[in-house]
Design a protein around this motif. Structure first.
Motif, PDB file in Angstrom:
ATOM      1  N   VAL A 483       0.772  -1.332   0.150  1.00  0.00           N
ATOM      2  CA  VAL A 483      -0.239   0.000  -0.217  1.00  0.00           C
ATOM      3  C   VAL A 483       0.887   1.282  -0.009  1.00  0.00           C
ATOM      4  O   VAL A 483       1.797   1.343   0.822  1.00  0.00           O
ATOM      5  N   ASP A 484       0.734   2.260  -0.832  1.00  0.00           N
ATOM      6  CA  ASP A 484       1.577   3.322  -0.908  1.00  0.00           C
ATOM      7  C   ASP A 484       1.539   4.229   0.350  1.00  0.00           C
ATOM      8  O   ASP A 484       2.382   4.546   0.717  1.00  0.00           O
ATOM      9  N   ALA A 485       0.349   4.275   0.638  1.00  0.00           N
ATOM     10  CA  ALA A 485       0.060   5.220   2.063  1.00  0.00           C
ATOM     11  C   ALA A 485      -1.232   4.778   2.515  1.00  0.00           C
ATOM     12  O   ALA A 485      -2.207   4.427   2.076  1.00  0.00           O
ATOM     13  N   LEU A 486      -1.300   4.912   3.773  1.00  0.00           N
ATOM     14  CA  LEU A 486      -2.710   4.707   4.526  1.00  0.00           C
ATOM     15  C   LEU A 486      -3.124   6.098   5.290  1.00  0.00           C
ATOM     16  O   LEU A 486      -2.170   6.517   6.106  1.00  0.00           O
ATOM     17  N   ASN A 487      -4.181   6.417   5.167  1.00  0.00           N
ATOM     18  CA  ASN A 487      -4.918   7.502   5.539  1.00  0.00           C
ATOM     19  C   ASN A 487      -6.152   7.516   6.169  1.00  0.00           C
ATOM     20  O   ASN A 487      -7.001   8.356   6.455  1.00  0.00           O
ATOM     21  N   HIS A 488      -6.457   6.195   6.265  1.00  0.00           N
ATOM     22  CA  HIS A 488      -8.115   5.887   6.837  1.00  0.00           C
ATOM     23  C   HIS A 488      -8.147   4.443   7.187  1.00  0.00           C
ATOM     24  O   HIS A 488      -7.751   3.709   6.489  1.00  0.00           O
ATOM     25  N   PRO A 489      -8.857   4.242   7.980  1.00  0.00           N
ATOM     26  CA  PRO A 489      -9.181   2.709   8.759  1.00  0.00           C
ATOM     27  C   PRO A 489      -9.832   1.892   7.688  1.00  0.00           C
ATOM     28  O   PRO A 489      -9.400   0.695   7.467  1.00  0.00           O
ATOM     29  N   ASN A 490     -10.849   2.555   7.062  1.00  0.00           N
ATOM     30  CA  ASN A 490     -11.619   1.880   5.912  1.00  0.00           C
ATOM     31  C   ASN A 490     -10.783   1.679   4.939  1.00  0.00           C
ATOM     32  O   ASN A 490     -10.916   0.478   4.013  1.00  0.00           O
ATOM     33  N   GLN A 491      -9.694   2.179   4.381  1.00  0.00           N
ATOM     34  CA  GLN A 491      -8.832   2.138   3.447  1.00  0.00           C
ATOM     35  C   GLN A 491      -7.709   0.680   3.792  1.00  0.00           C
ATOM     36  O   GLN A 491      -7.553  -0.045   3.141  1.00  0.00           O
ATOM     37  N   TYR A 492      -7.492   0.731   5.038  1.00  0.00           N
ATOM     38  CA  TYR A 492      -6.974  -0.149   5.505  1.00  0.00           C
ATOM     39  C   TYR A 492      -7.701  -1.571   5.481  1.00  0.00           C
ATOM     40  O   TYR A 492      -7.141  -2.704   4.930  1.00  0.00           O
ATOM     41  N   PHE A 493      -8.677  -1.707   5.805  1.00  0.00           N
ATOM     42  CA  PHE A 493      -9.697  -2.751   5.830  1.00  0.00           C
ATOM     43  C   PHE A 493     -10.050  -3.127   4.349  1.00  0.00           C
ATOM     44  O   PHE A 493      -9.893  -4.278   3.865  1.00  0.00           O
ATOM     45  N   GLN A 494     -10.244  -2.017   3.590  1.00  0.00           N
ATOM     46  CA  GLN A 494     -10.390  -2.352   2.104  1.00  0.00           C
ATOM     47  C   GLN A 494      -9.360  -3.311   1.469  1.00  0.00           C
ATOM     48  O   GLN A 494      -9.543  -4.123   0.764  1.00  0.00           O
ATOM     49  N   ASP A 495      -8.186  -2.639   1.904  1.00  0.00           N
ATOM     50  CA  ASP A 495      -6.997  -3.219   0.901  1.00  0.00           C
ATOM     51  C   ASP A 495      -6.655  -4.642   1.583  1.00  0.00           C
ATOM     52  O   ASP A 495      -6.080  -5.733   0.947  1.00  0.00           O
ATOM     53  N   SER A 496      -6.992  -4.829   2.833  1.00  0.00           N
ATOM     54  CA  SER A 496      -6.894  -6.244   3.711  1.00  0.00           C
ATOM     55  C   SER A 496      -7.671  -7.217   2.842  1.00  0.00           C
ATOM     56  O   SER A 496      -7.470  -8.289   2.539  1.00  0.00           O
ATOM     57  N   ILE A 497      -8.998  -6.835   2.781  1.00  0.00           N
ATOM     58  CA  ILE A 497     -10.129  -7.548   2.309  1.00  0.00           C
ATOM     59  C   ILE A 497      -9.821  -8.144   0.630  1.00  0.00           C
ATOM     60  O   ILE A 497      -9.819  -9.210   0.302  1.00  0.00           O
ATOM     61  N   LYS A 498      -9.237  -7.129   0.071  1.00  0.00           N
ATOM     62  CA  LYS A 498      -8.583  -7.317  -1.336  1.00  0.00           C
ATOM     63  C   LYS A 498      -7.591  -8.307  -1.402  1.00  0.00           C
ATOM     64  O   LYS A 498      -7.691  -9.217  -2.129  1.00  0.00           O
ATOM     65  N   TYR A 499      -6.698  -8.354  -0.310  1.00  0.00           N
ATOM     66  CA  TYR A 499      -5.451  -9.065  -0.406  1.00  0.00           C
ATOM     67  C   TYR A 499      -5.650 -10.589   0.162  1.00  0.00           C
ATOM     68  O   TYR A 499      -5.577 -11.470  -0.669  1.00  0.00           O
ATOM     69  N   TRP A 500      -6.831 -10.821   0.895  1.00  0.00           N
ATOM     70  CA  TRP A 500      -7.303 -12.152   1.622  1.00  0.00           C
ATOM     71  C   TRP A 500      -8.201 -12.669   0.208  1.00  0.00           C
ATOM     72  O   TRP A 500      -8.037 -13.822  -0.095  1.00  0.00           O
TER      73      TRP A 500
END
Length: 536
Positions: A483-500
């Motif tokens: 992930v280039d940068a994290l600016n939002h908890p929902n972004q963290y969750f979204q990128d994690s879901i995509k990863y799994w």
């Protein structure tokens, strides 16, 4: 009928008093007047420093605040665009990127949001105007606290250094004159006599040094003394470690190639002083102007610049039975801690309920499932069904836009969460910012992170790079995920879901089909209950 543009109070050095953005329609105009004193005449369209004296200058020292009228839309857009550039610089430096990589990021961000390369004169003047105004808007917004001033000064210094090194010789000399010819004495070359007196030492230190853009060295030059400057030693401390100066009677002899250190030192000192003066002016009028200034400045310094995550799920719906798995696997530490507290103590205080409740909304938990989740936990803690309906159900429906003004509130971004101030037994906020070192290390260890990762995260926390610390945890718990940068908890969750989902299929991610919904851009004028947030 809307009120006409208001007159600006004049403070010693730049203060801006505005009604909340929602007071005016987009076509309204406000007067952007930032004055040194009340005796200075207003000059419509005036720009400052190098820009005022050189029509094609690609750099400014921001010495005189501009006085001109701008639309509310421009005011907002200019400030946010400059903030995008400064935050990209901060993220690149915090991640420890190489100088060439940082330089490339600055070049890309400036091309997108703060260009200064217009081909025709009109376009270039508009770009300069945006650069000037955006700097002074953020200078006011970031003058409030020592931490904000330090952050703004650091990023503006890096941006100025980048722009200065990109200048040609003529423009560089002009910037040097602007910065050193008005304060602390004019920058002087050494004399021919001084060259003869100290030639041995100068040849030893600078003999093979390239002194101009043509690649000439000091030894090749017919007038080497014109390529050596004498400056106060304290202005070039960063050259000491590299032994790139000659110290003579308390003065440093520096070649023209390294004069950028003097220029940056002058720029930093001037901007630091101006920020301090801004802070004094702000606090002198704080009580009088709190109602008008407060919401505006808070929105600017906390502005979240990504998608709002307010209009439904972005990775598919998270059903009630999938919440525990999704939270354990894909939630950032700030939300995982809130969920654990809720399921352990069966209650969260108001600020924590707002932070976690809007997060649930952003990850795709429906209103019905959200009410069911909260009700189940609250009843386990001793609340009756009637008590829950009376005390908590309304606020949950309100967050989903089903009560009151029916506003579509956005989940909190990292900036807002980091800048909160939990006290006592409150559990909201950012773990990397608000937890003790011992508590945080214990939580990281419970996530089965290796000692090297924990050490790295704690080092980022110590440097106040809280979002980078969170990003490091993401990378450690998502092997191969980037992930280039994290600016939002929902972004963290979204990128994690995509990863799994990509790694194990949809059943492992905890979400229904991952067709992404369109994301609504964040709105800086959103109501105070769910303001725009940013990384700090």
């Amino acid at each position: 009928r809307h009120p006409s543009p208001f007159r600006v109070h004049r403070l010693f050095f730049s203060a801006l008093f505005l009604l909340p953005l929602s007071t005016f329609p987009a076509t309204s105009f406000v007067l952007l007047a930032m004055q040194f004193s009340s005796n200075r005449k207003r000059d419509s369209g005036r720009l400052s420093g190098a820009l005022h004296s050189n029509k094609r200058a690609k750099i400014s020292i921001y010495d005189v605040p501009p006085t001109m009228e701008i639309s509310m839309e421009e005011f907002e857009q200019f400030a946010l665009d400059r903030m995008r550039v400064l935050k990209a610089i901060d993220a690149a430096k915090a991640k420890g990127l190489k100088p060439d990589e940082v330089r490339e990021i600055i070049k890309q961000q400036c091309a997108l949001y703060l260009p200064l390369d217009g081909k025709d004169e009109y376009k270039f003047m508009e770009e300069r105007r945006k650069d000037e105004i955006s700097h002074f808007i953020l200078r006011i917004a970031y003058s409030k606290t020592e931490d904000l001033r330090r952050w703004f000064l650091r990023q503006e210094e890096i941006l100025f250094r980048h722009r200065f090194t990109e200048l040609d010789v003529q423009a560089r000399n002009h910037a040097i004159e602007m910065l050193t010819g008005t304060e602390g004495g004019k920058l002087l070359n050494i004399t021919e006599h001084e060259w003869v007196m100290h030639s041995a030492g100068l040849q030893k230190v600078f003999g093979s040094a390239v002194v101009d853009d043509k690649g000439n060295t000091l030894q090749d030059s017919s007038d080497p003394w014109n390529h050596v400057y004498k400056v106060p030693f304290e202005q070039v401390l960063d050259l000491v470690s590299g032994r790139r100066l000659l110290l003579v009677d308390g003065e440093a002899f520096v070649v023209s190639r390294d004069i950028v250190s003097v220029v940056i030192s002058n720029f930093r000192l001037r901007l630091s002083r101006h920020l301090t003066e801004n802070a004094r002016a702000f606090y002198a009028k704080a009580e009088e102007e709190a109602e008008r200034l407060g919401p505006l400045l808070e929105n600017l310094t906390n502005a979240y610049l990504g998608p709002s995550f307010s209009s439904g799920p972005v990775v598919g719906r998270i059903t009630l039975d999938k919440v525990p798995t999704a939270m354990a696997r894909s939630a950032p530490l700030c939300m995982k801690a809130l969920y654990d507290t809720l399921t352990d103590k069966h209650h969260l205080k108001h600020d924590a309920r707002m932070q976690f409740g809007l997060f649930l909304k952003g990850i795709g938990v429906t209103l019905e499932d959200s009410i069911a989740l909260w009700k189940e936990e609250m009843m386990r803690g001793g609340k009756t069904s009637e008590q829950f309906d009376k005390q908590y159900a309304y606020s949950i429906r309100h967050n989903y836009g089903m009560e009151g003004k029916r506003t579509d509130y956005s989940p909190y971004g990292c900036g807002k969460i980091i800048n909160q101030t939990p006290v006592g037994d409150q559990v909201h906020g950012c773990p990397y910012r608000h937890w003790s070192a011992q508590h945080l290390q214990s939580a990281l260890a419970s996530m089965r992170l290796g000692p090297n990762v924990v050490s790295d995260v704690m080092e980022k926390v110590k440097g106040q790079h809280y979002q980078v610390a969170c990003l490091r945890v993401f990378e450690a718990t998502h092997k191969g995920g980037t992930v280039d940068a994290l600016n939002h908890p929902n972004q963290y969750f979204q990128d994690s879901i995509k990863y799994w989902d990509a790694k194990n299929g949809d059943q492992a991610g905890g979400a229904a089909p991952a067709a992404e919904a369109a994301q609504t851009p964040a709105k800086p004028t959103e109501p105070a209950a769910a303001p725009i947030e940013a990384s700090a």
